[in-house]
Design a protein around this motif. Structure first.
Motif, PDB file in Angstrom:
ATOM      1  N   ALA A   8      11.010   8.325  10.597  1.00 15.72           N
ATOM      2  CA  ALA A   8      10.379   7.111  11.117  1.00 15.72           C
ATOM      3  C   ALA A   8       8.921   7.041  10.682  1.00 15.72           C
ATOM      4  CB  ALA A   8      10.491   7.069  12.638  1.00 15.72           C
ATOM      5  N   LEU A   9       8.236   8.174  10.663  1.00 16.25           N
ATOM      6  CA  LEU A   9       6.842   8.213  10.185  1.00 16.25           C
ATOM      7  C   LEU A   9       6.765   7.871   8.702  1.00 16.25           C
ATOM      8  CD1 LEU A   9       5.511  11.359  12.086  1.00 16.25           C
ATOM      9  CD2 LEU A   9       4.995   8.947  12.558  1.00 16.25           C
ATOM     10  N   LEU A  10       7.717   8.362   7.917  1.00 24.23           N
ATOM     11  CA  LEU A  10       7.762   8.042   6.490  1.00 24.23           C
ATOM     12  C   LEU A  10       7.947   6.542   6.287  1.00 24.23           C
ATOM     13  CD1 LEU A  10       7.937   8.882   3.485  1.00 24.23           C
ATOM     14  CD2 LEU A  10      10.388   9.215   3.848  1.00 24.23           C
ATOM     15  N   VAL A  11       8.861   5.955   7.020  1.00 20.77           N
ATOM     16  CA  VAL A  11       9.092   4.512   6.917  1.00 20.77           C
ATOM     17  C   VAL A  11       7.841   3.751   7.337  1.00 20.77           C
ATOM     18  CG1 VAL A  11      10.435   2.584   7.847  1.00 20.77           C
ATOM     19  CG2 VAL A  11      11.595   4.693   7.139  1.00 20.77           C
ATOM     20  N   LEU A  12       7.193   4.181   8.410  1.00 24.44           N
ATOM     21  CA  LEU A  12       5.955   3.538   8.863  1.00 24.44           C
ATOM     22  C   LEU A  12       4.860   3.653   7.802  1.00 24.44           C
ATOM     23  CD1 LEU A  12       4.334   2.140  11.118  1.00 24.44           C
ATOM     24  CD2 LEU A  12       3.764   4.432  11.971  1.00 24.44           C
ATOM     25  N   ALA A  13       4.698   4.854   7.237  1.00 22.07           N
ATOM     26  CA  ALA A  13       3.679   5.054   6.191  1.00 22.07           C
ATOM     27  C   ALA A  13       3.966   4.188   4.974  1.00 22.07           C
ATOM     28  CB  ALA A  13       3.615   6.523   5.796  1.00 22.07           C
ATOM     29  N   ALA A  14       5.222   4.109   4.581  1.00 26.07           N
ATOM     30  CA  ALA A  14       5.592   3.278   3.436  1.00 26.07           C
ATOM     31  C   ALA A  14       5.277   1.812   3.715  1.00 26.07           C
ATOM     32  CB  ALA A  14       7.071   3.453   3.110  1.00 26.07           C
ATOM     33  N   SER A  15       5.587   1.371   4.907  1.00 27.65           N
ATOM     34  CA  SER A  15       5.337  -0.025   5.276  1.00 27.65           C
ATOM     35  C   SER A  15       3.853  -0.339   5.303  1.00 27.65           C
ATOM     36  CB  SER A  15       5.955  -0.321   6.640  1.00 27.65           C
ATOM     37  OG  SER A  15       7.342  -0.090   6.599  1.00 27.65           O
ATOM     38  N   ILE A  16       3.054   0.549   5.869  1.00 25.03           N
ATOM     39  CA  ILE A  16       1.605   0.338   5.921  1.00 25.03           C
ATOM     40  C   ILE A  16       1.019   0.347   4.518  1.00 25.03           C
ATOM     41  CG2 ILE A  16      -0.590   1.377   6.629  1.00 25.03           C
ATOM     42  CD1 ILE A  16       0.883   2.283   9.206  1.00 25.03           C
ATOM     43  N   ARG A  17       1.469   1.280   3.702  1.00 28.84           N
ATOM     44  CA  ARG A  17       0.957   1.377   2.333  1.00 28.84           C
ATOM     45  C   ARG A  17       1.248   0.099   1.560  1.00 28.84           C
ATOM     46  NH1 ARG A  17      -0.319   5.840  -1.779  1.00 28.84           N
ATOM     47  NH2 ARG A  17      -0.645   4.460  -3.511  1.00 28.84           N
ATOM     48  N   VAL A  18       2.461  -0.403   1.674  1.00 26.62           N
ATOM     49  CA  VAL A  18       2.827  -1.627   0.965  1.00 26.62           C
ATOM     50  C   VAL A  18       2.000  -2.802   1.447  1.00 26.62           C
ATOM     51  CG1 VAL A  18       4.688  -3.306   0.676  1.00 26.62           C
ATOM     52  CG2 VAL A  18       5.113  -0.886   0.308  1.00 26.62           C
ATOM     53  N   ALA A  19       1.729  -2.847   2.736  1.00 23.02           N
ATOM     54  CA  ALA A  19       0.950  -3.953   3.291  1.00 23.02           C
ATOM     55  C   ALA A  19      -0.495  -3.938   2.808  1.00 23.02           C
ATOM     56  CB  ALA A  19       0.996  -3.905   4.818  1.00 23.02           C
ATOM     57  N   THR A  20      -0.986  -2.786   2.362  1.00 27.44           N
ATOM     58  CA  THR A  20      -2.393  -2.676   1.973  1.00 27.44           C
ATOM     59  C   THR A  20      -2.608  -2.544   0.469  1.00 27.44           C
ATOM     60  OG1 THR A  20      -2.375  -0.268   2.237  1.00 27.44           O
ATOM     61  CG2 THR A  20      -2.983  -1.590   4.164  1.00 27.44           C
ATOM     62  N   MET A  21      -1.564  -2.654  -0.322  1.00 25.37           N
ATOM     63  CA  MET A  21      -1.753  -2.470  -1.764  1.00 25.37           C
ATOM     64  C   MET A  21      -1.156  -3.623  -2.551  1.00 25.37           C
ATOM     65  SD  MET A  21       0.936   0.645  -2.338  1.00 25.37           S
ATOM     66  CE  MET A  21       1.793   0.439  -3.855  1.00 25.37           C
ATOM     67  N   LYS A  22      -1.652  -3.755  -3.764  1.00 24.77           N
ATOM     68  CA  LYS A  22      -1.081  -4.727  -4.686  1.00 24.77           C
ATOM     69  C   LYS A  22       0.266  -4.168  -5.137  1.00 24.77           C
ATOM     70  CE  LYS A  22      -1.869  -6.960  -9.094  1.00 24.77           C
ATOM     71  NZ  LYS A  22      -2.712  -7.012 -10.283  1.00 24.77           N
ATOM     72  N   TRP A  30       9.088   2.897  -5.475  1.00 23.72           N
ATOM     73  CA  TRP A  30       8.701   3.917  -4.498  1.00 23.72           C
ATOM     74  C   TRP A  30       9.096   3.471  -3.096  1.00 23.72           C
ATOM     75  CZ3 TRP A  30       5.117   3.194  -0.556  1.00 23.72           C
ATOM     76  CH2 TRP A  30       4.865   4.336   0.216  1.00 23.72           C
ATOM     77  N   LEU A  31       8.788   2.219  -2.757  1.00 19.25           N
ATOM     78  CA  LEU A  31       9.106   1.718  -1.427  1.00 19.25           C
ATOM     79  C   LEU A  31      10.613   1.740  -1.175  1.00 19.25           C
ATOM     80  CD1 LEU A  31       8.381   0.392   1.258  1.00 19.25           C
ATOM     81  CD2 LEU A  31       8.511  -1.818   0.087  1.00 19.25           C
ATOM     82  N   ALA A  32      11.384   1.260  -2.126  1.00 21.57           N
ATOM     83  CA  ALA A  32      12.840   1.247  -1.959  1.00 21.57           C
ATOM     84  C   ALA A  32      13.371   2.663  -1.768  1.00 21.57           C
ATOM     85  CB  ALA A  32      13.508   0.583  -3.164  1.00 21.57           C
ATOM     86  N   GLY A  33      12.865   3.593  -2.574  1.00 19.84           N
ATOM     87  CA  GLY A  33      13.296   4.983  -2.445  1.00 19.84           C
ATOM     88  C   GLY A  33      12.884   5.599  -1.115  1.00 19.84           C
ATOM     89  N   ALA A  34      11.637   5.355  -0.709  1.00 22.16           N
ATOM     90  CA  ALA A  34      11.149   5.905   0.559  1.00 22.16           C
ATOM     91  C   ALA A  34      11.939   5.346   1.736  1.00 22.16           C
ATOM     92  CB  ALA A  34       9.655   5.612   0.724  1.00 22.16           C
ATOM     93  N   LEU A  35      12.222   4.058   1.694  1.00 20.99           N
ATOM     94  CA  LEU A  35      13.005   3.454   2.769  1.00 20.99           C
ATOM     95  C   LEU A  35      14.438   3.987   2.779  1.00 20.99           C
ATOM     96  CD1 LEU A  35      11.693  -0.223   2.692  1.00 20.99           C
ATOM     97  CD2 LEU A  35      11.182   1.557   4.374  1.00 20.99           C
ATOM     98  N   ALA A  59       9.842  11.167  -9.726  1.00 19.18           N
ATOM     99  CA  ALA A  59      10.675  10.258 -10.518  1.00 19.18           C
ATOM    100  C   ALA A  59       9.969   8.930 -10.765  1.00 19.18           C
ATOM    101  CB  ALA A  59      12.019  10.037  -9.829  1.00 19.18           C
ATOM    102  N   VAL A  60       9.327   8.399  -9.723  1.00 16.75           N
ATOM    103  CA  VAL A  60       8.605   7.131  -9.884  1.00 16.75           C
ATOM    104  C   VAL A  60       7.431   7.313 -10.842  1.00 16.75           C
ATOM    105  CG1 VAL A  60       7.174   5.418  -8.686  1.00 16.75           C
ATOM    106  CG2 VAL A  60       9.357   6.135  -7.706  1.00 16.75           C
ATOM    107  N   MET A  61       6.687   8.393 -10.687  1.00 17.29           N
ATOM    108  CA  MET A  61       5.557   8.639 -11.589  1.00 17.29           C
ATOM    109  C   MET A  61       6.038   8.839 -13.028  1.00 17.29           C
ATOM    110  SD  MET A  61       2.902   8.264  -9.744  1.00 17.29           S
ATOM    111  CE  MET A  61       1.566   8.971 -10.681  1.00 17.29           C
ATOM    112  N   LEU A  62       7.118   9.598 -13.199  1.00 18.45           N
ATOM    113  CA  LEU A  62       7.684   9.786 -14.535  1.00 18.45           C
ATOM    114  C   LEU A  62       8.097   8.442 -15.120  1.00 18.45           C
ATOM    115  CD1 LEU A  62       8.789  11.424 -16.915  1.00 18.45           C
ATOM    116  CD2 LEU A  62      10.869  11.816 -15.563  1.00 18.45           C
ATOM    117  N   GLY A  63       8.767   7.631 -14.329  1.00 18.40           N
ATOM    118  CA  GLY A  63       9.188   6.322 -14.814  1.00 18.40           C
ATOM    119  C   GLY A  63       8.014   5.454 -15.219  1.00 18.40           C
ATOM    120  N   MET A  64       6.969   5.460 -14.425  1.00 18.00           N
ATOM    121  CA  MET A  64       5.791   4.655 -14.707  1.00 18.00           C
ATOM    122  C   MET A  64       5.097   5.116 -15.993  1.00 18.00           C
ATOM    123  SD  MET A  64       2.750   3.823 -12.024  1.00 18.00           S
ATOM    124  CE  MET A  64       2.006   5.436 -12.070  1.00 18.00           C
ATOM    125  N   PHE A  65       4.913   6.419 -16.129  1.00 17.34           N
ATOM    126  CA  PHE A  65       4.241   6.941 -17.321  1.00 17.34           C
ATOM    127  C   PHE A  65       5.120   6.767 -18.559  1.00 17.34           C
ATOM    128  CE2 PHE A  65       1.255   8.400 -14.378  1.00 17.34           C
ATOM    129  CZ  PHE A  65       0.197   9.044 -14.987  1.00 17.34           C
TER     130      PHE A  65
END
Length: 157
Positions: A8-22, A30-35, A59-65
């Motif tokens: 639940a904390l992970l989901v909350l952190a993911a939600s807050i992070r998404v709300a504050t970033m472009k 990352w969000l889909a995976g975290a959720l 995996a997300v960082m590898l994909g991005m790079f």
């Protein structure tokens, strides 16, 4: 403490992070995976989905790079151009190589994270993913910085 609380904390952190970033493509992955991991942990009340979180991040960082290697400019070149917009071609080639090194790091680090999640004890998983992986990342940052200084001196960049 039950795993579903941490989930639940992970989901909350993911939600807050998404709300504050472009939101870019990597952030959505990352969000889909975290959720998905958080939901899996809540439903199973098991630790395994949570132990897979470092695998997701790598995996997300590898994909991005890796994507930036296929679709230049590379991620590292974009960062370098913030400080120096007119990078010479030799510096662009250098940033490409650094991006490749980071891809290798994320591949190896993510693989070790997966191996420790599946087969190692919780203590070993915690030690690697909570300490050793960060030390290795710091060493790579520091090593690349020293190589970059030498590169700049050698090529008058």
């Amino acid at each position: 403490m039950e795993p579903r609380l941490f989930a639940a904390l992970l989901v909350l952190a993911a939600s807050i992070r998404v709300a504050t970033m472009k939101i870019g493509r990597a952030a959505w992955w990352w969000l889909a995976g975290a959720l998905a991991l958080g939901t899996g942990a809540v439903m199973s009340n098991g630790w395994m989905p949570l132990k897979l979180y470092p695998v997701l991040v790598n995996a997300v960082m590898l994909g991005m790079f890796a994507y930036s290697l296929a679709m230049p400019p590379t991620f590292i070149e974009r960062i370098a151009r913030i400080k120096e917009p007119d990078l010479p071609s030799i510096a662009v080639a250098y940033t490409r190589r650094v991006t490749q090194v980071w891809c290798l790091f994320f591949l190896v680090n993510g693989s070790i994270a997966l191996l420790t999640a599946v087969w190692a004890s919780p203590a070993t998983w915690s030690l690697y993913n909570g300490v050793i992986a960060y030390v290795l990342m710091g060493l790579l940052f520091a090593g690349e910085y020293l190589v970059r200084l030498r590169f700049k001196r050698r090529h008058n960049v």
